[in-house]
Write a protein that holds these residues in place. Sequence first.
Motif, PDB file in Angstrom:
ATOM      1  N   SER A  82       0.829  -1.205   0.000  1.00 22.29           N
ATOM      2  CA  SER A  82       0.000   0.000   0.000  1.00 22.29           C
ATOM      3  C   SER A  82       0.864   1.256   0.000  1.00 22.29           C
ATOM      4  O   SER A  82       0.577   2.224  -0.718  1.00 22.29           O
ATOM      5  N   PHE A  83       1.908   1.256   0.806  1.00 19.09           N
ATOM      6  CA  PHE A  83       2.857   2.373   0.777  1.00 19.09           C
ATOM      7  C   PHE A  83       3.436   2.529  -0.632  1.00 19.09           C
ATOM      8  O   PHE A  83       3.573   3.639  -1.153  1.00 19.09           O
ATOM      9  N   ALA A  84       3.797   1.401  -1.239  1.00 23.65           N
ATOM     10  CA  ALA A  84       4.373   1.435  -2.579  1.00 23.65           C
ATOM     11  C   ALA A  84       3.389   2.016  -3.589  1.00 23.65           C
ATOM     12  O   ALA A  84       3.741   2.882  -4.398  1.00 23.65           O
ATOM     13  N   GLY A 129       3.194   5.597  -3.459  1.00 23.60           N
ATOM     14  CA  GLY A 129       4.431   6.311  -3.725  1.00 23.60           C
ATOM     15  C   GLY A 129       5.004   6.968  -2.489  1.00 23.60           C
ATOM     16  O   GLY A 129       5.725   7.969  -2.580  1.00 23.60           O
ATOM     17  N   GLN A 130       4.692   6.402  -1.317  1.00 24.62           N
ATOM     18  CA  GLN A 130       5.109   6.986  -0.043  1.00 24.62           C
ATOM     19  C   GLN A 130       6.311   6.229   0.535  1.00 24.62           C
ATOM     20  O   GLN A 130       6.255   5.012   0.732  1.00 24.62           O
ATOM     21  N   SER A 131       7.365   6.941   0.813  1.00 21.55           N
ATOM     22  CA  SER A 131       8.531   6.317   1.427  1.00 21.55           C
ATOM     23  C   SER A 131       8.250   6.024   2.900  1.00 21.55           C
ATOM     24  O   SER A 131       7.459   6.722   3.545  1.00 21.55           O
ATOM     25  N   PHE A 132       8.901   5.004   3.428  1.00 21.53           N
ATOM     26  CA  PHE A 132       8.730   4.632   4.825  1.00 21.53           C
ATOM     27  C   PHE A 132       9.943   3.810   5.250  1.00 21.53           C
ATOM     28  O   PHE A 132      10.628   3.214   4.409  1.00 21.53           O
ATOM     29  N   GLU A 133      10.190   3.779   6.548  1.00 19.97           N
ATOM     30  CA  GLU A 133      11.255   2.927   7.067  1.00 19.97           C
ATOM     31  C   GLU A 133      10.685   1.534   7.287  1.00 19.97           C
ATOM     32  O   GLU A 133       9.704   1.369   8.018  1.00 19.97           O
ATOM     33  N   ASP A 134      11.299   0.564   6.652  1.00 21.21           N
ATOM     34  CA  ASP A 134      10.830  -0.826   6.727  1.00 21.21           C
ATOM     35  C   ASP A 134      11.709  -1.565   7.728  1.00 21.21           C
ATOM     36  O   ASP A 134      12.672  -2.237   7.367  1.00 21.21           O
ATOM     37  N   LYS A 135      11.373  -1.430   9.007  1.00 21.17           N
ATOM     38  CA  LYS A 135      12.175  -2.032  10.066  1.00 21.17           C
ATOM     39  C   LYS A 135      11.784  -3.490  10.261  1.00 21.17           C
ATOM     40  O   LYS A 135      10.631  -3.802  10.579  1.00 21.17           O
ATOM     41  N   ARG A 136      12.759  -4.386  10.054  1.00 17.07           N
ATOM     42  CA  ARG A 136      12.504  -5.820  10.185  1.00 17.07           C
ATOM     43  C   ARG A 136      13.351  -6.374  11.323  1.00 17.07           C
ATOM     44  O   ARG A 136      14.573  -6.406  11.247  1.00 17.07           O
ATOM     45  N   TYR A 137      12.679  -6.825  12.378  1.00 17.35           N
ATOM     46  CA  TYR A 137      13.364  -7.316  13.561  1.00 17.35           C
ATOM     47  C   TYR A 137      13.703  -8.798  13.447  1.00 17.35           C
ATOM     48  O   TYR A 137      12.899  -9.594  12.939  1.00 17.35           O
ATOM     49  N   SER A 138      14.862  -9.161  13.948  1.00 24.90           N
ATOM     50  CA  SER A 138      15.146 -10.571  14.203  1.00 24.90           C
ATOM     51  C   SER A 138      14.395 -10.948  15.483  1.00 24.90           C
ATOM     52  O   SER A 138      13.947 -10.074  16.231  1.00 24.90           O
ATOM     53  N   ILE A 139      14.255 -12.234  15.739  1.00 24.64           N
ATOM     54  CA  ILE A 139      13.567 -12.672  16.954  1.00 24.64           C
ATOM     55  C   ILE A 139      14.289 -12.147  18.193  1.00 24.64           C
ATOM     56  O   ILE A 139      13.644 -11.694  19.156  1.00 24.64           O
ATOM     57  N   GLU A 140      15.605 -12.159  18.157  1.00 25.75           N
ATOM     58  CA  GLU A 140      16.389 -11.677  19.300  1.00 25.75           C
ATOM     59  C   GLU A 140      16.141 -10.184  19.542  1.00 25.75           C
ATOM     60  O   GLU A 140      15.951  -9.740  20.685  1.00 25.75           O
TER      61      GLU A 140
END
Length: 204
Positions: free
Chosen positions: A21-23, A26-37
């Motif tokens: 939806s962001f794409a 055309g809206q930029s965003f920080e795509d923060k992907r966490y590891s389990i730790e």
Amino acid sequence: MPAYKLMYFEGKGRAEVIRLSFAAAGQSFEDKRYSIEEWYKVKPTIPQHQLPCLQVDGRFIPQSGAIMRYIAREFGLHGDNNDENTRVDVILGASDDFLKNVMSWYYEKDETKKEEINKNLEETKLPQFFSLLESILKENDDGDGYFVGKKISLADILIYDITDQTSSVAKLPAFPPKLAGLIDRVKNYSKIKEYLAKREKLTQ
């Protein structure tokens, strides 16, 4: 313009429709992907202690359904009036009903039962869902455009994402003709097509 930070794990899951939806917007965003730790360390600071969660200028929005509706309203991916908004919500509700079947496959530990769920998905649930979507799609421009109005909406993006992700756990039946056209339009929507080209280079 607010700063957006989407927090989730590595992979698609419940966050991918939000990314799409962001794409589309055309809206930029920080795509923060966490590891389990990493997640265990930050979990106490996140509302409701679950992901996905969207941060908008420091304000947190939990719950995937609330986030995707927020993005849709914010960037014109919902309807243009109450009737169109309701049509989008109808498709989201039907999708929630269908996804219960997929989630039962994910969480089932017994391999025999897992195979039974998969068989039911492929032979019954998916054909029923596709038939329902085809009939809803035909109600708007005879199915030659989008689910709602004249432009792409959250409903179209969500259905594309569901078919994409479900294909990794079950063999999809052939799309009915109008639905096949819609899926093609969504994945070739210029901004989504650009995002998908970049996404394929990422570890999912």
